[in-house]
Design a protein around this motif. Structure first.
Motif, mmCIF file in Angstrom:
data_model
loop_
_atom_site.group_PDB
_atom_site.id
_atom_site.type_symbol
_atom_site.label_atom_id
_atom_site.label_comp_id
_atom_site.label_asym_id
_atom_site.label_seq_id
_atom_site.Cartn_x
_atom_site.Cartn_y
_atom_site.Cartn_z
ATOM 1 N N UNK A 86 0.837 -1.212 0.000
ATOM 2 C CA UNK A 86 0.000 0.000 0.000
ATOM 3 C C UNK A 86 0.868 1.256 0.000
ATOM 4 N N UNK A 87 1.918 1.236 0.799
ATOM 5 C CA UNK A 87 2.799 2.399 0.897
ATOM 6 C C UNK A 87 3.519 2.642 -0.424
ATOM 7 N N UNK A 88 3.980 1.566 -1.057
ATOM 8 C CA UNK A 88 4.676 1.704 -2.340
ATOM 9 C C UNK A 88 3.746 2.272 -3.401
ATOM 10 N N UNK A 89 2.506 1.797 -3.425
ATOM 11 C CA UNK A 89 1.539 2.295 -4.394
ATOM 12 C C UNK A 89 1.242 3.785 -4.164
ATOM 13 N N UNK A 90 1.094 4.161 -2.896
ATOM 14 C CA UNK A 90 0.816 5.562 -2.575
ATOM 15 C C UNK A 90 1.991 6.452 -2.947
ATOM 16 N N UNK A 91 3.199 6.047 -2.580
ATOM 17 C CA UNK A 91 4.370 6.867 -2.875
ATOM 18 C C UNK A 91 4.587 7.019 -4.370
ATOM 19 N N UNK A 92 4.319 5.962 -5.132
ATOM 20 C CA UNK A 92 4.446 6.052 -6.593
ATOM 21 C C UNK A 92 3.477 7.072 -7.159
ATOM 22 N N UNK A 93 2.241 7.059 -6.689
ATOM 23 C CA UNK A 93 1.238 8.007 -7.162
ATOM 24 C C UNK A 93 1.568 9.435 -6.727
ATOM 25 N N UNK A 94 2.111 9.584 -5.521
ATOM 26 C CA UNK A 94 2.492 10.914 -5.036
ATOM 27 C C UNK A 94 3.618 11.492 -5.896
ATOM 28 N N UNK A 95 4.600 10.664 -6.233
ATOM 29 C CA UNK A 95 5.724 11.118 -7.057
ATOM 30 C C UNK A 95 5.250 11.538 -8.448
ATOM 31 N N UNK A 109 -7.420 9.621 -1.380
ATOM 32 C CA UNK A 109 -7.984 8.366 -1.889
ATOM 33 C C UNK A 109 -7.300 7.155 -1.260
ATOM 34 N N UNK A 110 -5.977 7.210 -1.125
ATOM 35 C CA UNK A 110 -5.234 6.081 -0.588
ATOM 36 C C UNK A 110 -5.484 5.898 0.908
ATOM 37 N N UNK A 111 -5.440 6.994 1.652
ATOM 38 C CA UNK A 111 -5.622 6.909 3.104
ATOM 39 C C UNK A 111 -7.015 6.387 3.441
ATOM 40 N N UNK A 112 -8.026 6.871 2.738
ATOM 41 C CA UNK A 112 -9.393 6.448 3.043
ATOM 42 C C UNK A 112 -9.737 5.114 2.386
ATOM 43 N N UNK A 113 -9.153 4.842 1.220
ATOM 44 C CA UNK A 113 -9.460 3.605 0.499
ATOM 45 C C UNK A 113 -8.588 2.440 0.925
ATOM 46 N N UNK A 114 -7.292 2.519 0.650
ATOM 47 C CA UNK A 114 -6.370 1.417 0.954
ATOM 48 C C UNK A 114 -6.188 1.201 2.451
ATOM 49 N N UNK A 115 -6.039 2.293 3.197
ATOM 50 C CA UNK A 115 -5.719 2.170 4.617
ATOM 51 C C UNK A 115 -6.954 2.179 5.513
ATOM 52 N N UNK A 116 -8.117 2.494 4.960
ATOM 53 C CA UNK A 116 -9.353 2.399 5.719
ATOM 54 C C UNK A 116 -9.513 3.424 6.819
ATOM 55 N N UNK A 117 -8.815 4.566 6.729
ATOM 56 C CA UNK A 117 -8.960 5.620 7.718
ATOM 57 C C UNK A 117 -10.011 6.627 7.251
ATOM 58 N N UNK A 118 -10.299 7.593 8.096
ATOM 59 C CA UNK A 118 -11.456 8.460 7.846
ATOM 60 C C UNK A 118 -11.121 9.780 7.151
#
Length: 253
Positions: A86-95, A109-118
């Motif tokens: 999840x972290x690798x996917x997020x960092x790639x999109x951020x870059x 999108x990543x924090x709420x979708x992949x990581x399930x936070x609010x």
């Protein structure tokens, strides 16, 4: 008559002597099968068991404990593997983000979708001073533009460090970090974004009051904040160059 203590038998072995001897000679019972069968120990069930049975019972307990610990380690490894992906996917999109708004949207999108936070907020400090009649902060989805002095006044020492700070925070601080929310955030993980100077903040929120606390690890937030801190300066420079265009058009009319 004078009472005299009975003399102790110098040749009698004490319990401590027996324990010390067996510790010094752990191989003593090798070849003493008849003796092992006669020795008994109390069991949880109430019946007496032989020393061999007791030893087998202890080995089984140790085996079960090791199996449990191994299962926990395997589950931790699987969790870390999922977190890494999840972290690798997020960092790639951020870059790959070309604007601050796009970067904030990807993070949200990543924090709420992949990581399930609010909630997630990418908070940047506006360059220069805001007009007296302008709002001190403006939110565009997960992107929040704020006046630095207002942030310093409200958040105080939370801006001084470099590591993530986790906790429940005050109500006004949570509202500042996550504006325009129908459901309030109860606990927060906040990390300053620095690249020489303080550029802004990155905040993650949960509706569970105990989700983020001071004992939580912050390795993932450190990786993400380090990346954001290096990507933000050129994007902020482009952002500040694009923003005045609408103002110049309005002034020319």
């Amino acid at each position: 008559m004078t009472d005299q203590a009975e003399p102790q038998t110098s040749g009698a072995a004490t319990e401590e002597d027996v324990v010390a001897y067996l510790k010094a000679h752990p191989e003593f019972f090798v070849g003493q099968s008849d003796l092992l069968r006669t020795l008994t120990l109390p069991h949880d069930s109430g019946r007496a068991i032989s020393l061999v049975e007791r030893q087998v019972h202890l080995f089984r307990e140790q085996r079960d404990m090791l199996r449990h610990e191994l299962g926990e380690l395997i589950e931790i490894a699987r969790h870390n593997d999922r977190l890494f992906e999840k972290s690798k996917r997020l960092l790639t999109q951020v870059i790959e983000a070309r604007t601050i708004t796009e970067m904030a949207s990807v993070i949200d999108d990543s924090i709420r979708g992949d990581f399930g936070l609010d909630a997630a907020s990418l908070i940047i400090f506006e360059q220069g001073t805001l007009k007296p009649d302008a709002d001190t902060s403006a939110a565009e989805g997960a992107l929040v533009r704020v006046n630095r002095k207002e942030a310093e006044t409200l958040l105080g020492s939370l801006l001084e460090g470099q590591r993530a700070v986790c906790g429940q925070f005050r109500i006004d601080q949570r509202a500042f970090l996550f504006p325009q929310r129908d459901t309030p955030i109860a606990s927060v993980a906040l990390v300053p974004l620095r690249h020489g100077d303080l550029l802004g903040l990155f905040a993650i929120g949960s509706q569970q009051s105990g989700y983020f606390d001071e004992s939580m690890g912050s390795m993932f937030l450190s990786y993400l904040s380090d990346t954001l801190s290096r990507l933000l300066p050129p994007l902020m420079a482009r952002h500040s160059q694009l923003e005045p265009v609408s103002d110049r058009v309005a002034e020319s009319r």
